[in-house]
Scaffold this motif. Structure first.
Motif, PDB file in Angstrom:
ATOM      1  N   SER A   1      -4.712  10.102  -9.905  1.00 14.40           N
ATOM      2  CA  SER A   1      -5.628  10.914  -9.111  1.00 14.40           C
ATOM      3  C   SER A   1      -5.847  12.231  -9.835  1.00 14.40           C
ATOM      4  O   SER A   1      -5.066  12.636 -10.700  1.00 14.40           O
TER       5      SER A   1
ATOM      6  N   LEU B   1       8.363   9.259  -3.402  1.00 15.25           N
ATOM      7  CA  LEU B   1       7.705   8.889  -4.649  1.00 15.25           C
ATOM      8  C   LEU B   1       8.257   9.725  -5.790  1.00 15.25           C
ATOM      9  O   LEU B   1       8.472  10.926  -5.660  1.00 15.25           O
TER      10      LEU B   1
ATOM     11  N   PRO C   1       1.917   3.605 -13.544  1.00 13.49           N
ATOM     12  CA  PRO C   1       1.326   3.400 -12.231  1.00 13.49           C
ATOM     13  C   PRO C   1       1.939   2.276 -11.382  1.00 13.49           C
ATOM     14  O   PRO C   1       1.669   2.202 -10.194  1.00 13.49           O
TER      15      PRO C   1
ATOM     16  N   TYR D   1       0.841  -0.344  -6.659  1.00 12.14           N
ATOM     17  CA  TYR D   1       0.070   0.278  -7.733  1.00 12.14           C
ATOM     18  C   TYR D   1      -0.384   1.646  -7.250  1.00 12.14           C
ATOM     19  O   TYR D   1      -0.935   1.799  -6.171  1.00 12.14           O
ATOM     20  N   GLU D   2      -0.133   2.658  -8.065  1.00  9.90           N
ATOM     21  CA  GLU D   2      -0.522   4.013  -7.726  1.00  9.90           C
ATOM     22  C   GLU D   2      -1.516   4.505  -8.764  1.00  9.90           C
ATOM     23  O   GLU D   2      -1.125   4.899  -9.866  1.00  9.90           O
TER      24      GLU D   2
ATOM     25  N   SER E   1       0.829  -1.190   0.000  1.00 10.39           N
ATOM     26  CA  SER E   1       0.000   0.000   0.000  1.00 10.39           C
ATOM     27  C   SER E   1       0.869   1.248   0.000  1.00 10.39           C
ATOM     28  O   SER E   1       1.876   1.315   0.696  1.00 10.39           O
ATOM     29  N   LEU E   2       0.481   2.238  -0.769  1.00  7.07           N
ATOM     30  CA  LEU E   2       1.258   3.468  -0.814  1.00  7.07           C
ATOM     31  C   LEU E   2       1.114   4.273   0.463  1.00  7.07           C
ATOM     32  O   LEU E   2       1.885   5.189   0.706  1.00  7.07           O
TER      33      LEU E   2
ATOM     34  N   ARG F   1       9.568   2.515 -11.970  1.00  3.45           N
ATOM     35  CA  ARG F   1       8.162   2.689 -12.341  1.00  3.45           C
ATOM     36  C   ARG F   1       7.963   2.046 -13.703  1.00  3.45           C
ATOM     37  O   ARG F   1       8.833   2.133 -14.566  1.00  3.45           O
TER      38      ARG F   1
ATOM     39  N   SER G   1      -2.876  14.700  -9.341  1.00  3.61           N
ATOM     40  CA  SER G   1      -1.657  14.388 -10.096  1.00  3.61           C
ATOM     41  C   SER G   1      -1.851  14.685 -11.577  1.00  3.61           C
ATOM     42  O   SER G   1      -0.937  15.128 -12.246  1.00  3.61           O
TER      43      SER G   1
ATOM     44  N   HIS H   1       4.911  10.865 -11.629  1.00  8.26           N
ATOM     45  CA  HIS H   1       3.912   9.910 -12.085  1.00  8.26           C
ATOM     46  C   HIS H   1       4.148   9.435 -13.508  1.00  8.26           C
ATOM     47  O   HIS H   1       3.423   8.594 -13.999  1.00  8.26           O
TER      48      HIS H   1
END
Length: 82
Positions: free
Chosen positions: A72, A12, A24, A68-69, A3-4, A41, A75, A15
């Motif tokens: 959003s 981080l 992601p 996994y991100e 979990s992030l 990434r 972002s 993106h």
């Protein structure tokens, strides 16, 4: 998957990759007693899994996880501004 929420937002990376493509899937390395660190990434999960398998074979002292991100709204807005 990791979990992030457990990863510091300071570590981080952006993106997207150098071409501006959204990536992601994060490869996270943990070398105790240090904090988890994002080391890669990827655009797709298969590439991220392949990197983790490679790292586990070559650098056996650390632990490697896939995170996994999801994209959003904030972002996406930041990427448009850059």
């Amino acid at each position: 998957m990791l979990s992030l929420n457990s990863i510091s937002p300071k570590i981080l990376m952006t993106h997207s990759d150098s071409k501006g493509q959204y990536c992601p899937y994060l490869v996270v390395a943990v070398f105790p007693p240090n904090l988890p660190h994002v080391i890669g990434r990827h655009y797709n999960r298969a590439d991220a899994d392949a990197e983790i398998r490679f790292l586990k074979r070559r650098v056996s002292k650390g632990s490697y996880f896939l995170a996994y991100e999801p994209a959003s709204a904030s972002s996406s807005e930041q990427e448009k501004e850059s």
